[in-house]
Design a protein around this motif. Structure first.
Motif, mmCIF file in Angstrom:
data_model
loop_
_atom_site.group_PDB
_atom_site.id
_atom_site.type_symbol
_atom_site.label_atom_id
_atom_site.label_comp_id
_atom_site.label_asym_id
_atom_site.label_seq_id
_atom_site.Cartn_x
_atom_site.Cartn_y
_atom_site.Cartn_z
ATOM 1 N N LYS A 186 -11.516 6.941 8.486
ATOM 2 C CA LYS A 186 -11.954 5.634 7.995
ATOM 3 C C LYS A 186 -11.039 5.213 6.847
ATOM 4 C CE LYS A 186 -16.810 6.357 9.216
ATOM 5 N NZ LYS A 186 -18.211 6.402 8.705
ATOM 6 N N TYR A 187 -10.514 4.013 6.946
ATOM 7 C CA TYR A 187 -9.575 3.554 5.918
ATOM 8 C C TYR A 187 -9.504 2.027 5.941
ATOM 9 C CZ TYR A 187 -6.381 2.823 9.861
ATOM 10 O OH TYR A 187 -5.822 2.402 11.043
ATOM 11 N N PHE A 188 -8.993 1.501 4.834
ATOM 12 C CA PHE A 188 -8.648 0.091 4.761
ATOM 13 C C PHE A 188 -7.133 -0.036 4.728
ATOM 14 C CE2 PHE A 188 -13.036 -0.314 3.500
ATOM 15 C CZ PHE A 188 -13.392 -1.579 3.958
ATOM 16 N N TYR A 189 -6.629 -1.028 5.450
ATOM 17 C CA TYR A 189 -5.195 -1.276 5.453
ATOM 18 C C TYR A 189 -4.740 -1.722 4.066
ATOM 19 C CZ TYR A 189 -5.356 -1.286 10.574
ATOM 20 O OH TYR A 189 -5.516 -0.936 11.886
ATOM 21 N N PHE A 190 -3.700 -1.101 3.559
ATOM 22 C CA PHE A 190 -3.097 -1.518 2.303
ATOM 23 C C PHE A 190 -1.688 -2.005 2.600
ATOM 24 C CE2 PHE A 190 -0.740 -0.934 -1.604
ATOM 25 C CZ PHE A 190 -1.594 -1.507 -2.521
ATOM 26 N N GLU A 191 -1.463 -3.283 2.290
ATOM 27 C CA GLU A 191 -2.403 -4.251 1.771
ATOM 28 C C GLU A 191 -2.229 -5.523 2.557
ATOM 29 O OE1 GLU A 191 -1.454 -5.132 -2.360
ATOM 30 O OE2 GLU A 191 0.652 -4.800 -1.948
ATOM 31 N N ALA A 192 -2.986 -6.552 2.292
ATOM 32 C CA ALA A 192 -2.915 -7.751 3.126
ATOM 33 C C ALA A 192 -1.553 -8.432 3.025
ATOM 34 C CB ALA A 192 -4.030 -8.728 2.736
ATOM 35 N N PHE A 193 -1.075 -8.667 1.804
ATOM 36 C CA PHE A 193 0.143 -9.460 1.596
ATOM 37 C C PHE A 193 1.097 -8.739 0.640
ATOM 38 C CE2 PHE A 193 -3.328 -12.394 2.456
ATOM 39 C CZ PHE A 193 -2.805 -13.157 3.492
ATOM 40 N N ASP A 194 2.393 -8.929 0.872
ATOM 41 C CA ASP A 194 3.388 -8.499 -0.109
ATOM 42 C C ASP A 194 3.105 -9.182 -1.444
ATOM 43 O OD1 ASP A 194 4.730 -6.926 1.710
ATOM 44 O OD2 ASP A 194 6.358 -8.351 2.050
ATOM 45 N N GLN A 195 3.414 -8.473 -2.520
ATOM 46 C CA GLN A 195 3.152 -9.019 -3.848
ATOM 47 C C GLN A 195 4.430 -8.970 -4.703
ATOM 48 O OE1 GLN A 195 -0.657 -8.442 -5.832
ATOM 49 N NE2 GLN A 195 -1.199 -6.936 -4.274
ATOM 50 N N PRO A 196 5.203 -10.047 -4.710
ATOM 51 C CA PRO A 196 6.434 -10.073 -5.506
ATOM 52 C C PRO A 196 6.197 -9.841 -6.991
ATOM 53 C CG PRO A 196 6.406 -11.881 -3.937
ATOM 54 C CD PRO A 196 5.042 -11.260 -3.897
ATOM 55 N N CYS A 197 4.982 -10.124 -7.472
ATOM 56 C CA CYS A 197 4.688 -9.945 -8.891
ATOM 57 C C CYS A 197 4.742 -8.483 -9.322
ATOM 58 C CB CYS A 197 3.327 -10.545 -9.233
ATOM 59 S SG CYS A 197 1.930 -9.749 -8.398
ATOM 60 N N LYS A 198 4.724 -7.564 -8.366
ATOM 61 C CA LYS A 198 4.772 -6.140 -8.697
ATOM 62 C C LYS A 198 6.193 -5.632 -8.927
ATOM 63 C CE LYS A 198 0.561 -4.528 -6.373
ATOM 64 N NZ LYS A 198 0.037 -3.587 -5.351
ATOM 65 N N LYS A 199 7.169 -6.493 -8.812
ATOM 66 C CA LYS A 199 8.558 -6.062 -8.957
ATOM 67 C C LYS A 199 8.809 -5.529 -10.360
ATOM 68 C CE LYS A 199 13.315 -7.536 -8.130
ATOM 69 N NZ LYS A 199 14.196 -8.650 -7.700
ATOM 70 N N ASN A 200 9.399 -4.362 -10.422
ATOM 71 C CA ASN A 200 9.748 -3.735 -11.688
ATOM 72 C C ASN A 200 11.143 -3.147 -11.572
ATOM 73 O OD1 ASN A 200 10.044 -2.276 -14.035
ATOM 74 N ND2 ASN A 200 8.034 -1.313 -13.938
ATOM 75 N N PRO A 201 12.153 -3.822 -12.128
ATOM 76 C CA PRO A 201 13.543 -3.366 -11.974
ATOM 77 C C PRO A 201 13.785 -1.969 -12.524
ATOM 78 C CG PRO A 201 13.454 -5.605 -12.843
ATOM 79 C CD PRO A 201 12.051 -5.067 -12.892
ATOM 80 N N ARG A 202 12.890 -1.475 -13.370
ATOM 81 C CA ARG A 202 13.086 -0.147 -13.958
ATOM 82 C C ARG A 202 12.625 0.963 -13.024
ATOM 83 N NH1 ARG A 202 9.869 -1.062 -19.436
ATOM 84 N NH2 ARG A 202 8.490 -1.986 -17.875
ATOM 85 N N GLU A 203 11.934 0.598 -11.936
ATOM 86 C CA GLU A 203 11.408 1.605 -11.019
ATOM 87 C C GLU A 203 12.244 1.679 -9.743
ATOM 88 O OE1 GLU A 203 7.343 0.834 -10.212
ATOM 89 O OE2 GLU A 203 6.651 1.285 -12.235
ATOM 90 N N LEU A 204 12.572 2.863 -9.348
ATOM 91 C CA LEU A 204 13.266 3.098 -8.092
ATOM 92 C C LEU A 204 12.547 4.223 -7.357
ATOM 93 C CD1 LEU A 204 16.991 2.931 -9.255
ATOM 94 C CD2 LEU A 204 15.736 1.207 -7.944
#
Length: 234
Positions: A186-204
Motif C-alpha cells: 500500500k502506497y501513495f504515488y510521490f508526487e503529483a507534479f514536479d516542483q521547480p521551487c525545490k531547486k537547490n543549486p548546492r545539492e547534487l
C-alpha cells in the motif's frame, strides 16, 4: 487533472490558507477514495482549526512531516495528535523517514502512537539505482513493519525522480511503479507534479524538482500513459 486521470485518493501536506480547502474541493471533484489531510506543523492553531472543520471530508490526518526533533518536540506532536483524535474521531498518524521506524530514539513511539504507520520511503536516497533493488528495498521494510507491529502500513511517499541522476528518466519511473504495483504494497504515488521551487543549486544530484507524475505545467509523463493502458484498466 488528477481526477480525470483516474486518481480517487489524495494526501495533502499542510492546512494553512487555501490548502485547508483541498479535502472539500477534492470531494466535490469526485475523489471518493481515501483522503488524508496533512498538518505541516503541530504547533499551528490555524492548521488544527482547518483540520477540525474539514473532518466531514477526511478519512484520517497526518500531523507533521519529517519534523520530529527538528521543528517540534515529541510532547508537542503527541499533544496535537491526541487533540485531533478527540475532536474529530478520525485516525491520526505522523510521518517520518522509514528508517526511524526501524531504528533510532523514536522507533517505539512512532510504532505505538500512530493509528497507522505512514513512513516516507525513497529507495533513491538509499542508493538503490535499479528497479529490482528499489522495489525489494521497499518490500523488505514494508513486510518487516507489518510483522513487527500488526498495524496497517502505507508508504506516504514512494517514487523515483525522472531527471537529475544517471539512469533516472520517465521510463525508469514507469517501470519502477509497474514493479511496485505487483508487490501488493500500500502506497501513495510521490508526487503529483514536479516542483521547480525545490531547486537547490548546492545539492547534487539535482533531483528534488523531478519526482512528479506530471511536469510542473501539467503535461503528463510516460507513466500517465500507462495508467490509461487497456491492460491496466481491466
Amino acid at each position: 487533472l488528477l481526477r480525470r486521470t483516474g486518481f480517487r485518493s489524495l494526501v495533502t501536506y499542510a492546512a494553512t490558507g487555501v490548502f485547508g480547502s483541498i479535502p472539500r474541493l477534492a470531494r466535490e471533484e469526485g475523489f471518493d477514495g481515501v483522503i488524508v489531510m496533512g498538518l505541516w506543523s503541530p504547533l499551528s492553531d490555524e492548521e488544527r482549526k482547518q483540520a477540525v472543520s474539514s473532518a466531514p471530508y477526511v478519512d484520517g490526518y497526518c500531523v507533521g512531516n519529517e519534523g520530529l526533533g527538528v521543528r517540534y518536540g515529541l510532547g508537542e506532536l503527541a499533544s496535537a495528535m491526541d487533540d485531533l483524535r478527540r475532536r474529530t474521531g478520525r485516525p491520526v498518524t505522523t510521518s517520518e523517514h522509514v528508517d526511524l521506524y526501524l531504528n533510532g530514539p523514536y522507533r517505539e513511539w512512532l510504532r505505538t502512537h500512530s493509528d497507522w504507520l505512514f513512513p516516507l520511503a525513497h529507495p533513491f536516497w538509499a542508493h538503490q539505482r535499479n528497479v529490482e533493488d528499489a522495489v525489494s528495498w521497499l518490500s523488505v521494510r514494508y513486510d518487516y513493519l507489518v510483522a513487527a507491529t500488526g498495524k496497517e502500513v502505507v508508504f506516504k511517499e514512494a517514487g523515483v525522480p525522472t531527471a537529475g541522476a544517471p539512469g533516472f528518466d520517465e521510463n525508469m519511473q514507469m517501470t519502477f511503479f509497474q514493479g511496485l504495483e505487483k508487490t501488493g504494497l500500500k502506497y501513495f504515488y510521490f508526487e503529483a507534479f514536479d516542483q521547480p521551487c525545490k531547486k537547490n543549486p548546492r545539492e547534487l544530484p539535482q533531483v528534488e524538482t523531478h519526482w512528479g507524475l506530471f511536469r510542473a505545467d501539467g503535461k503528463p509523463k510516460e507513466i500517465i500513459r500507462w495508467f490509461g493502458a487497456p491492460e491496466r484498466r481491466s
